[in-house]
Design a protein around this motif. Structure first.
Motif, PDB file in Angstrom:
ATOM      1  N   ASP A   5     -26.536   2.704 -58.770  1.00  0.00           N
ATOM      2  CA  ASP A   5     -25.767   2.721 -57.446  1.00  0.00           C
ATOM      3  C   ASP A   5     -26.649   3.271 -56.300  1.00  0.00           C
ATOM      4  O   ASP A   5     -26.569   2.877 -55.136  1.00  0.00           O
ATOM      5  CB  ASP A   5     -24.617   3.548 -57.331  1.00  0.00           C
ATOM      6  N   PHE A   6     -27.495   4.304 -56.484  1.00  0.00           N
ATOM      7  CA  PHE A   6     -28.338   4.969 -55.639  1.00  0.00           C
ATOM      8  C   PHE A   6     -29.178   3.920 -55.140  1.00  0.00           C
ATOM      9  O   PHE A   6     -29.696   3.671 -54.070  1.00  0.00           O
ATOM     10  CB  PHE A   6     -29.126   6.017 -56.153  1.00  0.00           C
ATOM     11  N   LEU A   7     -29.924   3.174 -56.062  1.00  0.00           N
ATOM     12  CA  LEU A   7     -30.995   1.966 -55.758  1.00  0.00           C
ATOM     13  C   LEU A   7     -30.443   0.889 -54.878  1.00  0.00           C
ATOM     14  O   LEU A   7     -30.692   0.409 -54.139  1.00  0.00           O
ATOM     15  CB  LEU A   7     -31.413   1.349 -57.009  1.00  0.00           C
ATOM     16  N   PHE A   8     -28.998   0.610 -55.277  1.00  0.00           N
ATOM     17  CA  PHE A   8     -28.350  -0.429 -54.390  1.00  0.00           C
ATOM     18  C   PHE A   8     -28.206   0.159 -52.886  1.00  0.00           C
ATOM     19  O   PHE A   8     -28.582  -0.810 -52.064  1.00  0.00           O
ATOM     20  CB  PHE A   8     -26.876  -0.706 -55.009  1.00  0.00           C
ATOM     21  N   TYR A   9     -27.756   1.234 -52.575  1.00  0.00           N
ATOM     22  CA  TYR A   9     -27.770   1.749 -51.342  1.00  0.00           C
ATOM     23  C   TYR A   9     -29.170   2.148 -50.789  1.00  0.00           C
ATOM     24  O   TYR A   9     -29.267   1.940 -49.416  1.00  0.00           O
ATOM     25  CB  TYR A   9     -26.910   3.050 -51.090  1.00  0.00           C
ATOM     26  N   PHE A  10     -30.112   2.284 -51.378  1.00  0.00           N
ATOM     27  CA  PHE A  10     -31.374   2.546 -51.280  1.00  0.00           C
ATOM     28  C   PHE A  10     -32.052   1.489 -50.545  1.00  0.00           C
ATOM     29  O   PHE A  10     -32.482   1.141 -49.444  1.00  0.00           O
ATOM     30  CB  PHE A  10     -32.214   2.936 -51.873  1.00  0.00           C
ATOM     31  N   LYS A  11     -31.628   0.054 -51.224  1.00  0.00           N
ATOM     32  CA  LYS A  11     -32.162  -1.203 -50.665  1.00  0.00           C
ATOM     33  C   LYS A  11     -31.565  -1.613 -49.600  1.00  0.00           C
ATOM     34  O   LYS A  11     -32.089  -2.277 -48.647  1.00  0.00           O
ATOM     35  CB  LYS A  11     -32.004  -2.287 -51.900  1.00  0.00           C
ATOM     36  N   LEU A  12     -30.123  -1.259 -49.457  1.00  0.00           N
ATOM     37  CA  LEU A  12     -29.315  -1.435 -47.929  1.00  0.00           C
ATOM     38  C   LEU A  12     -30.095  -0.984 -47.067  1.00  0.00           C
ATOM     39  O   LEU A  12     -30.135  -1.307 -46.077  1.00  0.00           O
ATOM     40  CB  LEU A  12     -28.185  -1.039 -48.412  1.00  0.00           C
ATOM     41  N   GLY A  13     -30.362   0.456 -47.056  1.00  0.00           N
ATOM     42  CA  GLY A  13     -31.113   1.221 -46.023  1.00  0.00           C
ATOM     43  C   GLY A  13     -32.495   0.549 -45.683  1.00  0.00           C
ATOM     44  O   GLY A  13     -32.828   0.524 -44.640  1.00  0.00           O
ATOM     45  N   TRP A  14     -33.147   0.282 -46.978  1.00  0.00           N
ATOM     46  CA  TRP A  14     -34.511  -0.352 -46.789  1.00  0.00           C
ATOM     47  C   TRP A  14     -34.421  -1.668 -45.914  1.00  0.00           C
ATOM     48  O   TRP A  14     -34.977  -1.661 -44.945  1.00  0.00           O
ATOM     49  CB  TRP A  14     -35.269  -0.296 -48.122  1.00  0.00           C
ATOM     50  N   SER A  15     -33.539  -2.264 -46.209  1.00  0.00           N
ATOM     51  CA  SER A  15     -33.396  -3.925 -45.609  1.00  0.00           C
ATOM     52  C   SER A  15     -33.080  -3.581 -44.264  1.00  0.00           C
ATOM     53  O   SER A  15     -33.116  -4.548 -43.247  1.00  0.00           O
ATOM     54  CB  SER A  15     -32.548  -4.754 -46.239  1.00  0.00           C
ATOM     55  N   HIS A  16     -32.307  -2.594 -43.914  1.00  0.00           N
ATOM     56  CA  HIS A  16     -31.847  -2.204 -42.383  1.00  0.00           C
ATOM     57  C   HIS A  16     -32.906  -2.041 -41.443  1.00  0.00           C
ATOM     58  O   HIS A  16     -32.921  -2.257 -40.397  1.00  0.00           O
ATOM     59  CB  HIS A  16     -30.700  -1.024 -42.529  1.00  0.00           C
ATOM     60  N   ILE A  17     -34.061  -1.808 -41.970  1.00  0.00           N
ATOM     61  CA  ILE A  17     -35.187  -1.714 -41.282  1.00  0.00           C
ATOM     62  C   ILE A  17     -36.181  -2.819 -41.282  1.00  0.00           C
ATOM     63  O   ILE A  17     -36.934  -3.175 -40.185  1.00  0.00           O
ATOM     64  CB  ILE A  17     -35.956  -0.205 -41.324  1.00  0.00           C
ATOM     65  N   VAL A  18     -36.482  -3.374 -42.539  1.00  0.00           N
ATOM     66  CA  VAL A  18     -37.390  -4.104 -42.774  1.00  0.00           C
ATOM     67  C   VAL A  18     -37.078  -5.817 -42.887  1.00  0.00           C
ATOM     68  O   VAL A  18     -37.897  -6.417 -42.680  1.00  0.00           O
ATOM     69  CB  VAL A  18     -38.287  -3.956 -44.128  1.00  0.00           C
ATOM     70  N   SER A  19     -35.759  -5.952 -42.668  1.00  0.00           N
ATOM     71  CA  SER A  19     -35.341  -7.427 -42.553  1.00  0.00           C
ATOM     72  C   SER A  19     -35.521  -8.189 -41.477  1.00  0.00           C
ATOM     73  O   SER A  19     -35.719  -7.411 -40.488  1.00  0.00           O
ATOM     74  CB  SER A  19     -33.693  -7.573 -43.117  1.00  0.00           C
ATOM     75  N   LEU A  20     -35.741  -9.385 -41.320  1.00  0.00           N
ATOM     76  CA  LEU A  20     -35.932 -10.122 -40.148  1.00  0.00           C
ATOM     77  C   LEU A  20     -34.591  -9.956 -39.061  1.00  0.00           C
ATOM     78  O   LEU A  20     -34.792 -10.122 -37.914  1.00  0.00           O
ATOM     79  CB  LEU A  20     -36.043 -11.584 -40.436  1.00  0.00           C
ATOM     80  N   ASP A  21     -33.436  -9.436 -39.584  1.00  0.00           N
ATOM     81  CA  ASP A  21     -32.315  -9.308 -38.858  1.00  0.00           C
ATOM     82  C   ASP A  21     -32.191  -7.956 -38.323  1.00  0.00           C
ATOM     83  O   ASP A  21     -31.444  -7.538 -37.452  1.00  0.00           O
ATOM     84  CB  ASP A  21     -30.968  -9.212 -39.628  1.00  0.00           C
ATOM     85  N   ALA A  22     -33.224  -7.305 -38.524  1.00  0.00           N
ATOM     86  CA  ALA A  22     -33.608  -5.693 -37.877  1.00  0.00           C
ATOM     87  C   ALA A  22     -34.464  -5.576 -36.759  1.00  0.00           C
ATOM     88  O   ALA A  22     -34.921  -4.572 -36.349  1.00  0.00           O
ATOM     89  CB  ALA A  22     -34.080  -4.835 -39.085  1.00  0.00           C
ATOM     90  N   LEU A  23     -34.409  -6.620 -35.919  1.00  0.00           N
ATOM     91  CA  LEU A  23     -35.357  -6.765 -34.849  1.00  0.00           C
ATOM     92  C   LEU A  23     -34.989  -5.260 -33.802  1.00  0.00           C
ATOM     93  O   LEU A  23     -36.093  -4.822 -33.268  1.00  0.00           O
ATOM     94  CB  LEU A  23     -35.389  -7.894 -33.862  1.00  0.00           C
ATOM     95  N   ASP A  24     -33.749  -5.044 -33.677  1.00  0.00           N
ATOM     96  CA  ASP A  24     -33.493  -4.172 -32.684  1.00  0.00           C
ATOM     97  C   ASP A  24     -33.881  -2.669 -33.239  1.00  0.00           C
ATOM     98  O   ASP A  24     -34.517  -1.998 -32.317  1.00  0.00           O
ATOM     99  CB  ASP A  24     -31.996  -4.159 -32.306  1.00  0.00           C
TER     100      ASP A  24
END
Length: 194
Positions: A5-24
């Motif tokens: 579960d921790f890893l799931f939320y960690f990945k969610l936080g990680w993708s919040h900055i590194v994904s292509l949708d995180a341009l802002d």
């Protein structure tokens, strides 16, 4: 809370900055870091952590349903924080130490706004979880790690431009901040909530 579960939320936080949708988010970090060099790594990490703290506070308040804001206004305010940061870079002439102290406060305040941007989607997910605190912790750790990786990439490019290509530091700041300003202003205009 299981590690998965921790890893799931960690990945969610990680993708919040590194994904292509995180341009802002990426543009904001770029604007924050544009005026610094590798010599300021400690200050940069504190600055990015101040942003994460602000982000975490509004995210937590939103998940616990203490605050709610119109997503249209939040989506408009986010690029406003970016172009204001870039504009600040373009016109500040004070010494770096004074600028660092002011930037901590700006990062914290602007982090509050950015945290509201992601709150609506995370609120539903975390509200169903019995371990909301651990979910928020995992998300914020992922976010912070993603930001640190992004900062290192920015500093590597900046170091290359300043040392290998012999670009003047002020020219580099103007180039990066102008580009960020233009992109963020366009985003803000597209998101005007009227």
């Amino acid at each position: 809370m299981p590690f998965s579960d921790f890893l799931f939320y960690f990945k969610l936080g990680w993708s919040h900055i590194v994904s292509l949708d995180a341009l802002d988010h990426q543009l904001f970090i770029l604007a924050l870091v544009a005026v610094y060099t590798t010599r300021h790594l400690k200050q940069i990490l504190i600055l990015v952590t101040a942003f994460t703290i602000g982000h975490s506070v509004t995210l937590a308040l939103s998940v616990f349903d203490v605050i709610r804001f119109s997503s249209k206004w939040v989506e408009f305010l986010i690029p406003c924080t970016i172009f204001l940061t870039a504009l600040f870079n373009l016109f500040r002439k004070e010494k770096i130490q004074k600028k660092i102290a002011l930037n901590y406060y700006l990062a914290l305040i602007f982090g509050l706004i950015h945290g509201m941007g992601f709150a609506n989607s995370v609120r539903m997910m975390l509200a169903k979880d019995q371990n909301i605190g651990w979910g928020l912790f995992g998300f914020n750790v992922g976010l912070e790690v993603g930001q640190v990786v992004f900062v290192i990439l920015i500093l590597a490019v900046s170091w290359s431009m300043l040392n290998l290509f012999k670009t003047k530091r002020r020219d580099w700041i103007i180039f990066v901040s102008s580009a960020v300003f233009a992109l963020a202003l366009q985003m803000a205009i597209q998101r005007i909530p009227f």
